[in-house]
Design an enzyme around this catalytic site. Structure first.
Site, PDB file in Angstrom:
ATOM      1  N   GLU A 113       0.859  -1.184   0.000  1.00 35.38           N
ATOM      2  CA  GLU A 113       0.000   0.000   0.000  1.00 35.38           C
ATOM      3  C   GLU A 113       0.895   1.233   0.000  1.00 35.38           C
ATOM      4  O   GLU A 113       2.019   1.171   0.480  1.00 35.38           O
ATOM      5  CB  GLU A 113      -0.934  -0.005   1.215  1.00 35.38           C
ATOM      6  CG  GLU A 113      -0.255  -0.346   2.508  1.00 35.38           C
ATOM      7  CD  GLU A 113      -1.141  -1.123   3.504  1.00 35.38           C
ATOM      8  OE1 GLU A 113      -0.977  -0.892   4.689  1.00 35.38           O
ATOM      9  OE2 GLU A 113      -1.969  -1.960   3.088  1.00 35.38           O
ATOM     10  N   LYS A 115       2.711   4.545   1.017  1.00 37.59           N
ATOM     11  CA  LYS A 115       3.050   5.031   2.354  1.00 37.59           C
ATOM     12  C   LYS A 115       2.715   6.516   2.421  1.00 37.59           C
ATOM     13  O   LYS A 115       3.466   7.363   1.944  1.00 37.59           O
ATOM     14  CB  LYS A 115       4.537   4.797   2.626  1.00 37.59           C
ATOM     15  CG  LYS A 115       4.954   5.109   4.042  1.00 37.59           C
ATOM     16  CD  LYS A 115       6.355   4.570   4.297  1.00 37.59           C
ATOM     17  CE  LYS A 115       6.790   4.718   5.731  1.00 37.59           C
ATOM     18  NZ  LYS A 115       6.870   6.099   6.166  1.00 37.59           N
ATOM     19  N   ASP A 117       2.323  10.151   3.658  1.00 34.67           N
ATOM     20  CA  ASP A 117       3.213  10.934   4.501  1.00 34.67           C
ATOM     21  C   ASP A 117       2.398  11.843   5.417  1.00 34.67           C
ATOM     22  O   ASP A 117       1.994  12.929   5.051  1.00 34.67           O
ATOM     23  CB  ASP A 117       4.127  11.776   3.598  1.00 34.67           C
ATOM     24  CG  ASP A 117       5.331  12.286   4.356  1.00 34.67           C
ATOM     25  OD1 ASP A 117       5.521  11.869   5.520  1.00 34.67           O
ATOM     26  OD2 ASP A 117       6.069  13.101   3.791  1.00 34.67           O
ATOM     27  N   TYR A 228      -4.688   1.809   8.395  1.00 35.94           N
ATOM     28  CA  TYR A 228      -3.836   0.793   7.788  1.00 35.94           C
ATOM     29  C   TYR A 228      -3.548  -0.429   8.669  1.00 35.94           C
ATOM     30  O   TYR A 228      -2.833  -1.332   8.276  1.00 35.94           O
ATOM     31  CB  TYR A 228      -2.517   1.391   7.308  1.00 35.94           C
ATOM     32  CG  TYR A 228      -1.712   2.129   8.355  1.00 35.94           C
ATOM     33  CD1 TYR A 228      -1.215   1.475   9.464  1.00 35.94           C
ATOM     34  CD2 TYR A 228      -1.436   3.479   8.205  1.00 35.94           C
ATOM     35  CE1 TYR A 228      -0.469   2.144  10.411  1.00 35.94           C
ATOM     36  CE2 TYR A 228      -0.691   4.164   9.146  1.00 35.94           C
ATOM     37  CZ  TYR A 228      -0.210   3.487  10.248  1.00 35.94           C
ATOM     38  OH  TYR A 228       0.524   4.145  11.179  1.00 35.94           O
ATOM     39  N   LYS A 317      11.427   2.927   0.237  1.00 33.47           N
ATOM     40  CA  LYS A 317      11.497   4.384   0.270  1.00 33.47           C
ATOM     41  C   LYS A 317      11.922   4.902  -1.092  1.00 33.47           C
ATOM     42  O   LYS A 317      12.917   4.436  -1.656  1.00 33.47           O
ATOM     43  CB  LYS A 317      12.513   4.834   1.325  1.00 33.47           C
ATOM     44  CG  LYS A 317      11.953   4.858   2.740  1.00 33.47           C
ATOM     45  CD  LYS A 317      10.846   5.898   2.854  1.00 33.47           C
ATOM     46  CE  LYS A 317      10.559   6.335   4.266  1.00 33.47           C
ATOM     47  NZ  LYS A 317      11.575   7.031   4.966  1.00 33.47           N
ATOM     48  N   CYS A 411      38.716  22.521  21.183  1.00 37.36           N
ATOM     49  CA  CYS A 411      37.265  22.683  21.286  1.00 37.36           C
ATOM     50  C   CYS A 411      36.890  24.156  21.085  1.00 37.36           C
ATOM     51  O   CYS A 411      37.428  25.018  21.769  1.00 37.36           O
ATOM     52  CB  CYS A 411      36.791  22.195  22.654  1.00 37.36           C
ATOM     53  SG  CYS A 411      35.070  22.579  22.979  1.00 37.36           S
ATOM     54  N   CYS A 414      35.550  25.503  24.757  1.00 35.39           N
ATOM     55  CA  CYS A 414      36.366  25.682  25.960  1.00 35.39           C
ATOM     56  C   CYS A 414      37.846  25.835  25.645  1.00 35.39           C
ATOM     57  O   CYS A 414      38.642  26.115  26.541  1.00 35.39           O
ATOM     58  CB  CYS A 414      36.148  24.528  26.935  1.00 35.39           C
ATOM     59  SG  CYS A 414      36.768  22.951  26.316  1.00 35.39           S
ATOM     60  N   CYS A 429      35.580  16.413  22.847  1.00 33.21           N
ATOM     61  CA  CYS A 429      36.138  17.292  23.858  1.00 33.21           C
ATOM     62  C   CYS A 429      35.905  16.562  25.173  1.00 33.21           C
ATOM     63  O   CYS A 429      34.766  16.281  25.530  1.00 33.21           O
ATOM     64  CB  CYS A 429      35.393  18.622  23.843  1.00 33.21           C
ATOM     65  SG  CYS A 429      35.743  19.604  25.300  1.00 33.21           S
ATOM     66  N   CYS A 434      33.413  21.517  30.114  1.00 30.50           N
ATOM     67  CA  CYS A 434      33.258  22.308  28.879  1.00 30.50           C
ATOM     68  C   CYS A 434      31.871  22.959  28.856  1.00 30.50           C
ATOM     69  O   CYS A 434      30.853  22.280  28.960  1.00 30.50           O
ATOM     70  CB  CYS A 434      33.432  21.399  27.668  1.00 30.50           C
ATOM     71  SG  CYS A 434      32.950  22.172  26.116  1.00 30.50           S
TER      72      CYS A 434
HETATM   73  S1  IVH Z   1       2.260   0.090   9.052  1.00 29.61           S
HETATM   74  C1  IVH Z   1       4.416  -2.017  12.217  1.00 29.61           C
HETATM   75  N1  IVH Z   1       1.152   1.056   6.889  1.00 29.61           N
HETATM   76  O1  IVH Z   1       4.850   4.954   8.290  1.00 29.61           O
HETATM   77  C2  IVH Z   1       3.668  -1.335  11.157  1.00 29.61           C
HETATM   78  N2  IVH Z   1       2.492   2.515   8.212  1.00 29.61           N
HETATM   79  O2  IVH Z   1       7.609   4.317   9.028  1.00 29.61           O
HETATM   80  C3  IVH Z   1       3.913   0.112  11.154  1.00 29.61           C
HETATM   81  N3  IVH Z   1       2.640   4.790   7.377  1.00 29.61           N
HETATM   82  O3  IVH Z   1       4.469   5.046  11.790  1.00 29.61           O
HETATM   83  C4  IVH Z   1       2.980   0.915  10.412  1.00 29.61           C
HETATM   84  N4  IVH Z   1       1.356   4.503   5.601  1.00 29.61           N
HETATM   85  O4  IVH Z   1       3.004   6.575  10.321  1.00 29.61           O
HETATM   86  C5  IVH Z   1       1.932   1.316   7.941  1.00 29.61           C
HETATM   87  N5  IVH Z   1       0.107   1.783   4.967  1.00 29.61           N
HETATM   88  C6  IVH Z   1       0.873   2.042   6.020  1.00 29.61           C
HETATM   89  C7  IVH Z   1       1.434   3.327   6.255  1.00 29.61           C
HETATM   90  C8  IVH Z   1       2.241   3.508   7.369  1.00 29.61           C
HETATM   91  C9  IVH Z   1       2.091   5.367   6.301  1.00 29.61           C
HETATM   92  C10 IVH Z   1       3.544   5.459   8.353  1.00 29.61           C
HETATM   93  C11 IVH Z   1       3.127   5.293   9.796  1.00 29.61           C
HETATM   94  C12 IVH Z   1       4.270   4.599  10.472  1.00 29.61           C
HETATM   95  C13 IVH Z   1       5.402   4.951   9.579  1.00 29.61           C
HETATM   96  C14 IVH Z   1       6.496   3.919   9.695  1.00 29.61           C
END
Ligand code: IVH
Length: 680
Positions: A113, A115, A117, A228, A317, A411, A414, A429, A434
């Site tokens: 799915e 991700k 933001d 999710y 990512k 440093c 200090c 340091c 310090c």
């Molecule tokens: S699953 C253990 N599913 O990404 C499972 N996270 O980097 C953890 N996020 O904290 C989350 N879309 O804020 C999951 N379809 C999705 C997501 C998702 C966005 C975010 C979420 C999580 C972060 C992890």
């Protein structure tokens, strides 16, 4: 009469909920705005004539009028984990191979799915009614944002009835709060017209709205939820797969993760990742990758997690956004542990909606490796929340006027010579006195993630140090209020407020104090684990490397760092000073340490329990000192198997781990230890 009114009220609320759901969750409205408004008005009128019939879940009650000054903190029943990342096809294949190895299956199915933001939230419903919503926080403890979440129209206050699934006794729904790009732009236009401050990007706008103290403002911001995950379900149908969880969430009225797809092979997963990468900019919401999860929930449990990340899920990512800029200077920032951190000063550039003028340089080796010179044109990248980085120098842009840079040998704060341990990339340091380190430690101590002292900012703390009043964090507790009041720009009132909030911070929970000590490698999460396990600073200070290393979730590096810290005389003196100043150096203010007969035992609960809910049992076991884990491993002391226990009990059998009955659990909860596990 009242019956009739009640019937109409029910009808109106149901209709409004349905239209809301169609509009916000399904994006497919069947009523016009005018129809909706008419129903809403009728409901409001009826309710004002019969205020005794108003329920908190009525659609008219989403927005409260009070403002809150702080958010109450709530502990998550199950930690909210984060995700590991993969950046290319090989890393994805490695992740999948490891997941397969950890499971007993021949093949895995995956769900992908986009991700989104935004910000993670957890929302709890009891018997189908909204109960609580919390931010992710540090994964263990978040802020109670119930009032704000209630104001988000796409989030049901009552779960929708479903033909397929009964409403569970309790369910925790997890998802991402976000703002669509189009909604964000409209919001910024409105802000511009009214002369307000503009938001950087949809994510910041969503984050600001969700942390609003005034719910009316939250309600006026176009927030959405993409659900999710189900955190847990009690007294209800347990889904077998992630895909089924998503179906349940949809049935209960949530907008779920968009276009989740089931795949049978890693190749398909990778193809899907490329698909999202291409579509990325065409979407009306920002995504920073694609999430990949093993579909079968039993397999997820088998595969388990490491530290804060599940091994059964990862995120692909997308390549980070990049821009060119000019390296103007390199500054040294002395960290609270004495590290000399080089920091790049850049000509400000906008990368993916955020202005960047600083970038981390890690250490001098990296500067040498990249051959960075002052005046260079560089490529800067920013990925998500990460501090921007310099990717490389554009050598063809050099004019010959660029100046090489060298790490200072002394440093900058200090003036003492700095040291570099053989084999370490960092220079330190080592001057314990310090001033830069003291300031950094102090800033960390008073900061939000540690003692969270309201009204005491870094600048003011620095002034106390300059005046010679504060030599360490404990000195804050003996500040002379009159002297503070006499400082320029302060006065009686602010001094009194300040002293009151410093005073109040004595009662901060132990984990905050532990975090505030600024021990290397100790974040909020580890501080919480240490506080839970040792319950007092004194006990933590006396703990051996082995005892610390044995705490689930804590490894050797942290253990060594804690032992190091407490082996230093000045640090021990500081701890004594905290004790003397009346800080909460133990978890129980009455000084009585609870007995913890189950300390060192790691238990796994599986199957249906009749006498307790799973959560109650887990909490009770933890109070007695046990660790409760979600998956069986060699470290497990015993598995408590209720009715219809499945793969976990089997795994325990293959590993020769004792299996306890619900009767044994009852014995355990009295603090007595059943013979089977007495020795382990
Ligand atoms: S699953 C253990 N599913 O990404 C499972 N996270 O980097 C953890 N996020 O904290 C989350 N879309 O804020 C999951 N379809 C999705 C997501 C998702 C966005 C975010 C979420 C999580 C972060 C992890």
């Amino acid at each position: 009469m009242t019956e009739e009114v009640q019937r109409r009220l029910d009808e109106l609320r149901q209709l409004i909920d349905r239209y809301n759901y169609e509009y916000h969750a399904l994006d497919a409205p069947t009523a016009t705005d005018a129809e909706y408004d008419a129903l809403f008005n009728e409901l409001r009128c009826l309710e004002s004539e019969h205020p005794e019939l108003i329920t908190p879940e009525s659609p008219t009650q989403r927005v409260g009028s009070e403002t809150q000054s702080t958010f109450r903190q709530v502990q998550h029943a199950r930690p909210m984990l984060s995700l590991s990342n993969v950046y290319n096809e090989e890393e994805l294949a490695e992740w999948a191979a490891r997941a397969l190895r950890m499971s007993s299956a021949e093949n895995l199915q995956y769900v992908t799915e986009p991700k989104v933001d935004g910000l993670a939230v957890a929302i709890t419903y009891r018997n189908g009614t909204f109960e609580l919503a919390a931010t992710r926080g540090n994964g263990f403890i978040g802020d109670d944002i119930s009032a704000n979440i209630r104001a988000v129209p796409s989030i049901p206050l009552n779960l929708r009835r479903s033909d397929r699934f009964d409403i569970p006794g309790r369910i925790e729904v997890r998802g991402e709060i976000y703002m669509r790009r189009s909604d964000f732009e409209a919001l910024n236009n409105r802000m511009a017209e009214s002369g307000g401050k503009l938001f950087m990007n949809p994510r910041n706008a969503a984050a600001g709205a969700i942390r609003q103290k005034n719910t009316r403002i939250t309600a006026s911001r176009p927030l959405r939820l993409s659900a999710y995950q189900i955190g847990y379900i009690e007294d209800g149908h347990q889904p077998r797969s992630h895909f089924e969880s998503l179906e349940m969430l949809r049935e209960f009225g949530f907008a779920t993760s968009q276009e989740s797809v089931l795949h049978d092979s890693v190749d398909d997963v990778w193809a899907r990742g490329r698909f999202w990468l291409d579509r990325r900019s065409a979407l009306d919401f920002e995504i920073d990758g694609m999430v990949i999860k093993v579909n079968d929930l039993d397999q997820q449990e088998e595969i388990g997690f490491v530290a804060r990340e599940p091994r059964w899920a990862t995120a692909y990512k997308f390549p980070a956004a990049q821009q060119t800029s000019k390296l103007l200077d390199i500054l040294i920032n002395v960290g609270r542990t004495g590290t000399m951190n080089p920091l790049a000063v850049l000509e400000p550039v906008n990368i993916g909606g955020v202005t960047v003028s600083r970038a981390t340089l890690h250490n001098e080796d990296e500067i040498a490796r990249k051959d960075l010179r002052i005046g260079d044109t560089v490529i800067v990248q920013r990925a998500g929340d990460v501090i921007p980085q310099i990717v490389k120098v554009m050598e063809d842009r050099r004019t010959g006027n660029e100046q090489p840079w060298e790490m200072p040998t002394h440093c900058p704060s200090c003036g003492q010579p700095v040291h570099r341990e053989p084999g370490e990339a960092m220079r330190y340091c080592t001057n314990a006195a310090c001033p830069a380190q003291l300031l950094e430690r102090l800033h960390h101590f008073i900061g939000r993630s540690a003692m969270d002292i309201d009204g005491l900012g870094a600048r003011l703390a620095d002034r106390f140090v300059e005046m010679g009043w504060v030599h360490d964090a404990a000195d804050l507790y003996t500040l002379d209020q009159e002297a503070v009041a006499a400082l320029e720009g302060l006065g009686e009132k602010s001094a009194a407020n300040l002293c009151e909030s410093i005073d109040g911070s004595r009662q901060q929970p132990l984990w905050r104090l532990i975090h505030g000590l600024g021990i290397r490698h100790i974040g909020e999460l580890t501080a919480t684990l240490l506080a839970d396990r040792f319950e007092s600073l004194d006990a933590l200070g006396k703990a051996t490397h082995e005892e610390i290393n044995d705490v689930p979730g804590i490894g050797g590096i942290v253990a060594a760092s804690v032992v190091d810290f407490f082996s230093e005389e000045p640090n021990r003196r500081l701890v004594e000073k905290f004790e003397g100043a009346g800080l909460r150096t133990r978890e129980h203010a009455d000084g009585e340490v609870r007995p913890r007969p189950l300390l060192g035992k790691t238990l796994v609960l599986t199957g249906r329990l009749d006498r307790h809910t799973r959560l109650e049992a887990e909490e009770a076991l933890r109070k007695l000192g046990a660790s409760v884990s979600g998956s069986v491993s060699k470290k497990t002391t015993a598995v408590v198997a209720g009715e219809a226990a499945g793969s976990k009990a089997e795994k325990a059998r293959t590993l020769n781990i004792p299996i306890l009955s619900e009767d044994d659990l009852a014995t355990l909860l009295t603090g007595e230890i059943p013979a089977e596990i007495a020795e382990s």
